[in-house]
Design a protein around this motif. Structure first.
Motif, short mmCIF file in Angstrom:
data_model
loop_
_atom_site.label_atom_id
_atom_site.label_comp_id
_atom_site.label_asym_id
_atom_site.label_seq_id
_atom_site.Cartn_x
_atom_site.Cartn_y
_atom_site.Cartn_z
N SER A 289 4.76 5.37 7.81
CA SER A 289 5.62 4.30 8.30
C SER A 289 6.51 3.74 7.20
O SER A 289 7.24 2.76 7.43
N GLY A 290 6.44 4.33 6.01
CA GLY A 290 7.29 3.91 4.91
C GLY A 290 6.86 2.63 4.23
O GLY A 290 7.70 1.90 3.68
N LEU A 291 5.56 2.34 4.22
CA LEU A 291 5.05 1.10 3.65
C LEU A 291 4.36 1.32 2.30
O LEU A 291 3.61 2.29 2.15
N PRO A 292 4.58 0.43 1.33
CA PRO A 292 3.73 0.45 0.13
C PRO A 292 2.33 0.00 0.53
O PRO A 292 2.18 -0.84 1.43
N VAL A 293 1.31 0.54 -0.10
CA VAL A 293 -0.07 0.30 0.30
C VAL A 293 -0.86 -0.31 -0.84
O VAL A 293 -0.77 0.14 -1.99
N VAL A 294 -1.65 -1.32 -0.52
CA VAL A 294 -2.60 -1.90 -1.47
C VAL A 294 -4.00 -1.61 -0.93
O VAL A 294 -4.31 -1.94 0.22
N ALA A 295 -4.84 -0.98 -1.75
CA ALA A 295 -6.17 -0.55 -1.28
C ALA A 295 -7.17 -0.61 -2.42
O ALA A 295 -6.79 -0.59 -3.60
N PRO A 296 -8.47 -0.67 -2.11
CA PRO A 296 -9.49 -0.74 -3.16
C PRO A 296 -9.50 0.53 -4.02
O PRO A 296 -9.24 1.63 -3.52
N ALA A 297 -9.83 0.34 -5.25
CA ALA A 297 -9.97 1.48 -6.17
C ALA A 297 -11.37 2.06 -6.02
O ALA A 297 -12.17 2.10 -6.96
N ARG A 298 -11.66 2.52 -4.81
CA ARG A 298 -12.98 3.06 -4.51
C ARG A 298 -12.90 3.92 -3.26
O ARG A 298 -12.17 3.60 -2.32
N GLY A 299 -13.66 5.03 -3.26
CA GLY A 299 -13.76 5.86 -2.07
C GLY A 299 -12.49 6.64 -1.78
O GLY A 299 -11.71 6.99 -2.67
N GLY A 300 -12.27 6.88 -0.49
CA GLY A 300 -11.15 7.70 -0.05
C GLY A 300 -9.78 7.27 -0.54
O GLY A 300 -8.93 8.13 -0.84
N PRO A 301 -9.49 5.95 -0.61
CA PRO A 301 -8.17 5.53 -1.08
C PRO A 301 -7.78 6.06 -2.45
O PRO A 301 -6.59 6.19 -2.75
N LEU A 302 -8.75 6.39 -3.28
CA LEU A 302 -8.43 6.95 -4.59
C LEU A 302 -7.74 8.29 -4.47
O LEU A 302 -6.93 8.67 -5.32
N ASP A 303 -8.05 9.03 -3.40
CA ASP A 303 -7.42 10.33 -3.16
C ASP A 303 -6.08 10.19 -2.44
O ASP A 303 -5.13 10.90 -2.73
N VAL A 304 -6.02 9.26 -1.50
CA VAL A 304 -4.84 9.16 -0.64
C VAL A 304 -3.68 8.46 -1.35
O VAL A 304 -2.53 8.86 -1.22
N ILE A 305 -4.00 7.41 -2.11
CA ILE A 305 -2.97 6.57 -2.73
C ILE A 305 -2.89 6.82 -4.22
O ILE A 305 -3.89 6.68 -4.94
N ARG A 306 -1.70 7.18 -4.68
CA ARG A 306 -1.47 7.28 -6.13
C ARG A 306 -0.91 5.95 -6.62
O ARG A 306 0.18 5.53 -6.21
N ALA A 307 -1.68 5.29 -7.50
CA ALA A 307 -1.29 3.96 -7.99
C ALA A 307 0.06 4.03 -8.69
O ALA A 307 0.31 4.90 -9.52
N GLY A 308 0.93 3.09 -8.33
CA GLY A 308 2.25 3.05 -8.93
C GLY A 308 3.25 3.95 -8.24
O GLY A 308 4.46 3.84 -8.49
#
Length: 377
Positions: A289-308
């Protein structure tokens, strides 16, 4: 190929497991494969022409759970599958894997729900004991499967740490035609946006089940940020408590399909709160949907979201870290747009077709005569 999908969840129940099963079945059927779905009742008798076989079910904490039944072996034998796909196996799926082994049918188990953490969170003072018992059961179930597929590297490492053998990576797809940036949205989306932010506020949104394991209470850190409209999409047993905790937030309830896509498109920033996700499908939907994402640095989000690149991670163990991460995104409008665009481009590479193609490769691997589960991955 003839594929029997034994799933712990299916329509009309809507959750990540159901969505994954439906998308897999869609692409298998589109490819000319034959599919049987075994799931808890109530459920439709067929899905796009594929037979759906239901088993008795019970409801536990709003979840429909299938009761393992002895006739499953006959159901599978009558269908004559080349492979049995066990979706998030725990009770019904465990019986499906055992029945397949008795019939000499190869099995692929898809690990999707962190049942050990989920059940331990509801066990109070007995949480540690419950977690050990559940992992013992999961180890037994998945050890019977020819291959276990993990949705993220973090999840795969966790499975291997708990002694589950033959683990391989398999992610999830996202519908990039349904989930699109606001610039491509319809009039209804823009009207929703105006209703959520009538004074032009920045809309920060969450999408997901409202239950203790989702840790939505973390949103309290950002509930009173100036010029921010906090929006919560979803329903569940924690809704009333969260409405009291977040009196200024707008609760839209459960949404699916086009209505869900409109909600995402009305946001400016997406926030994910849970620390026990094996993957995080809502993260992909937000990125699409073209959104920046804020997520915990734990579990699945570490794979899906590249910080920065796609957004920011926050330390879930440090109070105030979520607020800092959100404020960091909001303080950089140009970076916010850049991260949203990068997320959209990344999501375009994560369609369901290549994901199911990879799954078919795994099916082919376990059904190959030379496959030896003793020396597999």
């Amino acid at each position: 190929m003839r594929v029997a999908i034994v799933t712990e969840s299916f329509l009309p129940t809507l959750n990540g497991v159901t969505t994954s099963v439906c998308r897999v079945a869609d692409h298998l059927l589109d490819g000319g494969h034959q599919v049987l779905i075994v799931c808890p009742s109530p459920a439709p008798t067929s899905y796009r022409g594929a037979r759906v076989h239901t088993v008795p079910g019970v409801t536990l904490r709003d979840f429909r759970v299938g009761v393992p039944f002895p006739d499953l072996s006959k159901v599978l034998a009558d269908f004559r599958p080349d492979v049995v796909h066990a979706a998030s196996p725990f009770a019904l799926g465990a019986r499906g894997i055992a029945a397949a082994r008795d019939l000499g049918v190869p099995t692929v188990a898809v690990f999707q729900t962190d049942m050990a953490t989920y059940l331990s969170q509801h066990a109070g003072t007995a949480s540690s004991a419950v977690e050990r018992v559940v992992w013992h059961w999961l180890r037994r179930v998945h050890s019977l499967a020819d291959l276990t597929l993990a949705p993220s590297a973090t999840c795969a490492a966790d499975l291997e740490r708990h002694g589950i053998p033959r683990v391989a990576p398999w992610g999830r797809g996202v519908d990039t035609d349904l989930f699109r940036p606001r610039g491509a949205a319809d009039t209804a989306t823009h009207e929703l946006r105006r209703s959520l932010a009538p004074q032009g506020q920045t809309v920060v949104g969450y999408v997901g089940r409202l239950a203790p394991e989702k840790e939505v209470h973390r949103l309290a850190e950002i509930a009173d940020l100036p010029d921010v409209a906090l929006v919560v999409v979803g329903d569940g047993p924690s809704r009333a408590k969260l409405e009291r905790l977040l009196p200024r937030a707008r609760f839209l309830g459960y949404r699916q399909g086009a209505e869900l896509a409109r909600a995402y498109a009305a946001f400016d920033v997406f926030v994910h709160t849970g620390t026990c996700e094996t993957f995080g499908q809502t993260l992909q939907e937000a990125m699409a949907s073209g959104l920046p994402v804020v997520a915990p640095a734990r579990g699945g989000p570490l794979d899906v979201i590249r910080a920065g690149v796609h957004g920011h991670h926050f330390d879930p163990d440090r109070p105030g870290a979520l607020q800092e991460a959100v404020c960091g995104v909001l303080a950089d409008p140009l970076g916010c747009r850049r991260m949203g665009a990068a997320g959209r481009q990344d999501a375009l590479q994560r369609g369901w077709a290549p994901v199911v193609d990879q799954l078919l490769t795994y099916y082919g691997r376990v059904t190959h005569p030379a496959y030896d589960r003793r020396v597999a991955i």
